[in-house]
Design a protein around this motif. Structure first.
Motif, PDB file in Angstrom:
ATOM      1  N   PRO A 114      60.178  77.766  63.231  1.00  0.00           N
ATOM      2  CA  PRO A 114      60.921  77.207  62.033  1.00  0.00           C
ATOM      3  C   PRO A 114      61.984  77.359  61.472  1.00  0.00           C
ATOM      4  CG  PRO A 114      58.632  77.553  61.699  1.00  0.00           C
ATOM      5  CD  PRO A 114      58.722  78.275  63.020  1.00  0.00           C
ATOM      6  N   ARG A 115      62.957  76.736  60.964  1.00  0.00           N
ATOM      7  CA  ARG A 115      64.342  77.252  60.739  1.00  0.00           C
ATOM      8  C   ARG A 115      64.161  78.044  59.496  1.00  0.00           C
ATOM      9  NH1 ARG A 115      68.140  71.909  61.033  1.00  0.00           N
ATOM     10  NH2 ARG A 115      67.286  71.611  62.909  1.00  0.00           N
ATOM     11  N   TRP A 116      63.148  78.169  58.641  1.00  0.00           N
ATOM     12  CA  TRP A 116      63.072  79.041  57.523  1.00  0.00           C
ATOM     13  C   TRP A 116      62.511  80.375  58.143  1.00  0.00           C
ATOM     14  CZ3 TRP A 116      58.451  81.715  57.029  1.00  0.00           C
ATOM     15  CH2 TRP A 116      57.339  81.338  57.614  1.00  0.00           C
ATOM     16  N   ALA A 117      61.816  80.568  59.145  1.00  0.00           N
ATOM     17  CA  ALA A 117      61.536  81.922  59.868  1.00  0.00           C
ATOM     18  C   ALA A 117      62.724  82.557  60.540  1.00  0.00           C
ATOM     19  CB  ALA A 117      60.339  81.488  60.891  1.00  0.00           C
ATOM     20  N   THR A 120      66.526  89.565  57.044  1.00  0.00           N
ATOM     21  CA  THR A 120      65.716  90.910  57.034  1.00  0.00           C
ATOM     22  C   THR A 120      66.598  91.749  57.891  1.00  0.00           C
ATOM     23  OG1 THR A 120      63.714  89.650  56.573  1.00  0.00           O
ATOM     24  CG2 THR A 120      63.437  91.871  57.517  1.00  0.00           C
ATOM     25  N   SER A 162      61.523  69.475  63.704  1.00  0.00           N
ATOM     26  CA  SER A 162      62.616  70.125  63.332  1.00  0.00           C
ATOM     27  C   SER A 162      62.239  71.540  63.459  1.00  0.00           C
ATOM     28  CB  SER A 162      63.126  70.043  62.107  1.00  0.00           C
ATOM     29  OG  SER A 162      62.272  70.567  61.103  1.00  0.00           O
ATOM     30  N   ARG A 163      62.808  72.308  64.733  1.00  0.00           N
ATOM     31  CA  ARG A 163      62.696  73.642  65.083  1.00  0.00           C
ATOM     32  C   ARG A 163      63.959  74.538  64.847  1.00  0.00           C
ATOM     33  NH1 ARG A 163      57.163  75.395  64.832  1.00  0.00           N
ATOM     34  NH2 ARG A 163      56.073  73.783  65.364  1.00  0.00           N
ATOM     35  N   GLY A 164      63.970  75.705  64.756  1.00  0.00           N
ATOM     36  CA  GLY A 164      65.142  76.567  64.890  1.00  0.00           C
ATOM     37  C   GLY A 164      65.302  77.234  66.242  1.00  0.00           C
ATOM     38  N   PHE A 216      66.100  82.060  59.526  1.00  0.00           N
ATOM     39  CA  PHE A 216      66.891  82.604  58.633  1.00  0.00           C
ATOM     40  C   PHE A 216      66.416  83.692  57.831  1.00  0.00           C
ATOM     41  CE2 PHE A 216      68.455  77.905  58.787  1.00  0.00           C
ATOM     42  CZ  PHE A 216      69.753  78.217  59.251  1.00  0.00           C
ATOM     43  N   GLY A 217      64.948  83.639  57.795  1.00  0.00           N
ATOM     44  CA  GLY A 217      64.293  84.734  57.028  1.00  0.00           C
ATOM     45  C   GLY A 217      64.305  86.040  58.064  1.00  0.00           C
TER      46      GLY A 217
END
Length: 119
Positions: free
Chosen positions: A54-57, A64, A47-49, A59-60
């Motif tokens: 990664p998805r969390w990176a 920002t 699961s990659r964005g 969205f982060g």
């Protein structure tokens, strides 16, 4: 009885109960659980964005960027200076080209009026 001792006793009781439940699982159920776990681990690794992050990176980074744009826009709006044409009188002065010589020499006329008032 102290709360720490009570917590330890409860933890040991729960652990022994869970261990007994694991020992009671038949081989077919254990094999299915292992297969489900392996599929979940593989899916989590894939699961990659956006752009292989990664998805969390992703969205982060988006959060920002939004915060930075908001901060810069608020900072820039706080620095708005006075308008060069502040009042209707100033607009009339700029629009009246024939009176420009008077307004160019206005400091002289103010000085002259001050001299007359003093004398």
């Amino acid at each position: 009885m102290k709360p720490e001792k009570s917590d330890e006793r409860i933890a040991k009781l729960v652990k022994s109960h869970l261990d007994a439940g694991v020992d009671a699982i038949d081989e077919l159920t254990a094999a299915k659980l292992r297969a489900i776990r392996l599929n979940a681990v593989e899916a989590a690794g894939e699961s990659r964005g956006w752009f292989r992050f990664p998805r969390w990176a992703a969205f982060g980074g988006l959060a920002t960027a939004v915060a930075a744009v908001l901060a810069v826009s608020l900072w820039m709006s706080g620095q708005s200076g006075e308008s060069t044409v502040a009042t209707a009188d100033d607009i009339e002065i700029v629009a009246a080209q024939e009176q420009m010589q008077f307004y160019e020499d206005i400091e002289f006329y103010r000085w002259l009026a001050a001299q007359e008032n003093d004398g």
